[in-house]
Design a protein around this motif. Structure first.
Motif: not given
Length: 115
Positions: A74-79, A83-87, A104-105, A107-115
């Motif tokens: 799933p896409v989590l709110p933390a992700q 993404a908003v901060r990075t953009a 482009t982010r 993959g993964g499950r962490g808040p930043g999208g990375g593992r």
């Protein structure tokens, strides 16, 4: 380009309110062909819908309804917040006019999208 309000979720990032949503149904490439990653859209919640720039975030994983690799990620709110901060750091201006801003982010499950 404006984000459909129906089905979108609200999130506040650094004091600014945004709306985001994942496309309700997979496109052909996302659902059955197995090669397209999941994408979600974000826009500033208080922006005039005809003026604001939409952020399109491509994740590093497939949609959960993909027929070839049905592992649900799933896409989590933390992700979304990350993404908003990075953009924003990369120059996305959600209040201004312009074409969609693409990010482009990994993959993964962490808040930043990375593992």
């Amino acid at each position: 380009m404006a984000l459909n309000r129906k089905g979108s979720r609200r999130i506040t990032v650094d004091g600014t309110e945004y709306r985001w949503r994942v496309r309700r149904q997979a496109s052909c490439g996302q659902g059955c062909c197995g090669g397209s990653p999941m994408t979600y859209a974000v826009e500033a919640a208080g922006t005039d819908r005809s003026r604001g720039t939409v952020l399109l975030v491509t994740t590093g994983h497939l949609r959960p309804d993909n027929v070839l690799a049905p592992e649900a990620v799933p896409v989590l709110p933390a992700q979304v917040a990350a993404a908003v901060r990075t953009a924003r750091e990369q120059g996305w201006e959600p209040e201004g006019p312009g074409s969609a801003f693409r990010l482009t982010r990994p993959g993964g499950r962490g808040p930043g999208g990375g593992r």
